[in-house]
Every structure is written in structure tokens, then in C-alpha cells.
Design a protein around this motif. Structure first.
Motif, mmCIF file in Angstrom:
data_model
loop_
_atom_site.group_PDB
_atom_site.id
_atom_site.type_symbol
_atom_site.label_atom_id
_atom_site.label_comp_id
_atom_site.label_asym_id
_atom_site.label_seq_id
_atom_site.Cartn_x
_atom_site.Cartn_y
_atom_site.Cartn_z
ATOM 1 N N ALA A 37 0.825 -1.211 0.000
ATOM 2 C CA ALA A 37 0.000 0.000 0.000
ATOM 3 C C ALA A 37 0.860 1.263 0.000
ATOM 4 N N LEU A 38 2.135 1.117 0.324
ATOM 5 C CA LEU A 38 3.054 2.253 0.313
ATOM 6 C C LEU A 38 3.544 2.579 -1.099
ATOM 7 N N ILE A 39 3.235 1.714 -2.054
ATOM 8 C CA ILE A 39 3.665 1.934 -3.436
ATOM 9 C C ILE A 39 2.800 3.031 -4.033
ATOM 10 N N LYS A 40 3.439 4.102 -4.421
ATOM 11 C CA LYS A 40 2.730 5.261 -4.987
ATOM 12 C C LYS A 40 3.392 5.644 -6.298
ATOM 13 N N GLY A 41 2.676 6.357 -7.108
ATOM 14 C CA GLY A 41 3.268 6.862 -8.338
ATOM 15 C C GLY A 41 2.446 6.531 -9.559
ATOM 16 N N VAL A 42 3.012 6.860 -10.712
ATOM 17 C CA VAL A 42 2.292 6.725 -11.978
ATOM 18 C C VAL A 42 2.891 5.594 -12.802
ATOM 19 N N VAL A 99 -1.094 4.556 -9.330
ATOM 20 C CA VAL A 99 -1.414 3.221 -8.824
ATOM 21 C C VAL A 99 -2.307 3.272 -7.596
ATOM 22 N N GLU A 100 -2.132 4.277 -6.766
ATOM 23 C CA GLU A 100 -2.940 4.360 -5.548
ATOM 24 C C GLU A 100 -4.408 4.707 -5.841
ATOM 25 N N ASP A 152 4.294 -3.589 -11.756
ATOM 26 C CA ASP A 152 4.879 -2.747 -12.815
ATOM 27 C C ASP A 152 5.698 -1.609 -12.211
ATOM 28 N N LYS A 153 5.163 -0.973 -11.184
ATOM 29 C CA LYS A 153 5.835 0.157 -10.544
ATOM 30 C C LYS A 153 7.135 -0.295 -9.879
ATOM 31 N N LEU A 154 7.101 -1.446 -9.201
ATOM 32 C CA LEU A 154 8.313 -1.959 -8.564
ATOM 33 C C LEU A 154 9.398 -2.266 -9.599
ATOM 34 N N ILE A 155 8.994 -2.848 -10.718
ATOM 35 C CA ILE A 155 9.951 -3.159 -11.793
ATOM 36 C C ILE A 155 10.517 -1.862 -12.370
ATOM 37 N N LEU A 213 11.678 -2.122 -1.977
ATOM 38 C CA LEU A 213 10.903 -3.018 -1.110
ATOM 39 C C LEU A 213 10.297 -2.332 0.109
ATOM 40 N N ARG A 214 10.371 -1.009 0.121
ATOM 41 C CA ARG A 214 9.742 -0.210 1.187
ATOM 42 C C ARG A 214 10.194 -0.665 2.573
ATOM 43 N N GLU A 215 11.498 -0.884 2.741
ATOM 44 C CA GLU A 215 12.021 -1.329 4.038
ATOM 45 C C GLU A 215 12.504 -0.161 4.853
#
Length: 116
Positions: free
Chosen positions: A72-77, A83-84, A98-101, A114-116
Motif C-alpha cells: 500500500a506504500l507503493i505510490k506513483g504513476v 497506482v494508488e 509494474d511500478k516496482l519493476i 521493497l519499502r524497508e
């Protein structure tokens, strides 16, 4: 209403595209695998079984052992969409990946990806 075509696409057919994208930018396949395992909770063996079975994307995410709560911390376009703001759960999971890649390919440190 018909499902988006991406839902019925096998994960095994998009996985090499993810790997190629990050390798062009100097990253490696094991990092892609780590990101996927972090997001979905699959072990490496379970993940490889999904690839072998040609599991479609919808099923891949529906059967994920433990979707990471930190996703849920993954944000962006991605593809012009935040994505949010994606309401449909399966599409949101696909876009999270897709955003992580994208972040991996852009050279972000793995801890940040990995939002650590």
C-alpha cells in the motif's frame, strides 16, 4: 463486462519482459524474483511452479500466499495512471508490480524498492 486481456495473459509471458527491462539497466533477474516474492509471498519454488504452469495474471495474484501489506506504500504513476487510485484490486496488484519493476530499472536501491 469483459475482463481486461491482461488478466488472462500468462505470467510466464510477461516475466521475461520484466527481466529484460531491468537487465538493460544493469540489474539482474534475481532482483526481479526478489521483488515478486516480496510483493506476493510466493517462495522461489512456488513462483517457479506458477511460471511452469503458465498461470494467468489474475490467478497468479488471486492465489498469492501472502500479499505484502507494505504494498500500500507503493505510490506513483504507471502507464499514465496513479497506482494508488486504481480501484479494481487485480489491476492494482498488476500495476504495483509494474511500478516496482520500473523503480528497479531506474536504479533505486533494493531497500527503497521493497519499502524497508
Amino acid at each position: 463486462m469483459t475482463k481486461p486481456r491482461i488478466y488472462t495473459t500468462s505470467f510466464a509471458s510477461v516475466y521475461p519482459l520484466y527481466v529484460a527491462k531491468v537487465e538493460r539497466k544493469g540489474r539482474v533477474k534475481t532482483e526481479v524474483d526478489e521483488v515478486i516474492r516480496w510483493l506476493t509471498g510466493y517462495s522461489q519454488d512456488e513462483f517457479e511452479a506458477q511460471l511452469e504452469n503458465q498461470t494467468d495474471l489474475e490467478t497468479f495474484f488471486a492465489k498469492a500466499p501472502r500479499l505484502n501489506p507494505s504494498r500500500a506504500l507503493i505510490k506513483g504513476v504507471v502507464c499514465g495512471v496513479r497506482v494508488e487510485d486504481i480501484e479494481e484490486p487485480t489491476m492494482r496488484e498488476i500495476r504495483y508490480l509494474d511500478k516496482l519493476i520500473d523503480e528497479l530499472a531506474k536504479g533505486k536501491a533494493m531497500e527503497k524498492v521493497l519499502r524497508e
